[in-house]
Design a protein around this motif. Structure first.
Motif, short mmCIF file in Angstrom:
data_model
loop_
_atom_site.label_atom_id
_atom_site.label_comp_id
_atom_site.label_asym_id
_atom_site.label_seq_id
_atom_site.Cartn_x
_atom_site.Cartn_y
_atom_site.Cartn_z
N PHE A 186 28.51 2.75 -50.62
CA PHE A 186 28.55 1.53 -49.82
C PHE A 186 29.78 0.71 -50.19
CE2 PHE A 186 27.88 -3.04 -50.31
CZ PHE A 186 27.82 -3.43 -48.99
N CYS A 187 30.02 0.52 -51.48
CA CYS A 187 31.14 -0.32 -51.93
C CYS A 187 32.47 0.23 -51.42
CB CYS A 187 31.16 -0.43 -53.45
SG CYS A 187 29.83 -1.48 -54.09
N PHE A 228 22.74 -3.36 -61.13
CA PHE A 228 23.14 -1.96 -60.97
C PHE A 228 22.43 -1.07 -61.98
CE2 PHE A 228 25.76 1.74 -61.87
CZ PHE A 228 26.00 2.22 -60.59
N SER A 229 22.35 -1.50 -63.22
CA SER A 229 21.75 -0.66 -64.27
C SER A 229 20.27 -0.40 -64.05
CB SER A 229 21.99 -1.28 -65.65
OG SER A 229 21.32 -2.53 -65.73
N LYS A 230 19.61 -1.22 -63.24
CA LYS A 230 18.17 -1.05 -62.97
C LYS A 230 17.89 -0.07 -61.83
CE LYS A 230 17.08 -5.69 -64.54
NZ LYS A 230 16.55 -7.00 -64.18
N LEU A 231 18.93 0.34 -61.10
CA LEU A 231 18.76 1.27 -59.99
C LEU A 231 18.57 2.70 -60.50
CD1 LEU A 231 21.64 0.05 -57.64
CD2 LEU A 231 19.21 -0.55 -57.50
N ASP A 288 34.51 -2.73 -59.54
CA ASP A 288 33.69 -1.77 -60.28
C ASP A 288 32.22 -2.02 -59.95
OD1 ASP A 288 32.44 -0.09 -62.06
OD2 ASP A 288 33.38 -0.95 -63.85
N ALA A 289 31.63 -1.12 -59.18
CA ALA A 289 30.23 -1.27 -58.74
C ALA A 289 29.27 -1.34 -59.92
CB ALA A 289 29.85 -0.11 -57.82
N ALA A 331 19.99 7.95 -57.59
CA ALA A 331 20.29 8.08 -56.16
C ALA A 331 20.77 6.75 -55.58
CB ALA A 331 19.07 8.59 -55.40
N ASP A 332 20.10 5.65 -55.97
CA ASP A 332 20.50 4.33 -55.48
C ASP A 332 21.86 3.91 -56.03
OD1 ASP A 332 18.25 4.10 -53.93
OD2 ASP A 332 17.18 2.78 -55.33
N LYS A 333 22.16 4.30 -57.26
CA LYS A 333 23.47 4.01 -57.83
C LYS A 333 24.57 4.68 -57.01
CE LYS A 333 22.02 3.22 -62.59
NZ LYS A 333 22.01 3.74 -63.96
N GLU A 334 24.36 5.93 -56.66
CA GLU A 334 25.34 6.66 -55.86
C GLU A 334 25.47 6.06 -54.46
OE1 GLU A 334 27.59 8.88 -56.89
OE2 GLU A 334 26.73 8.37 -58.84
#
Length: 69
Positions: A24-25, A10-13, A3-4, A16-19
């Motif tokens: 990537f994962c 992750f929560s700080k991205l 789970d990415a 667009a960076d989260k996606e």
């Protein structure tokens, strides 16, 4: 299943960076025979790329095109 959203940082991205990290994962896990040995443990934005730190101590640049090196 990996789970990415559980990766540190992750929560700080931004959205667009989260996606990008999620894409990537998916590609990253498809590339390894034993992906759990190389699981991402930390993600952060650094200048014009994402930096992902892996469980085995290595880290990678993720480019905006979802390529890594």
């Amino acid at each position: 299943m990996f789970d990415a959203t559980e990766v540190k940082g992750f929560s700080k991205l931004n959205d667009a960076d989260k996606e990008l990290f999620k894409r990537f994962c998916k590609r990253f896990y498809d590339a390894w025979e034993y992906p759990k040995e190389h699981a991402p443990v930390k993600i952060q934005r650094v200048k014009d790329y994402l930096k992902v730190t892996l469980k085995d101590g290595m880290w990678l640049h993720i480019t905006k095109n979802c390529e890594w090196y």
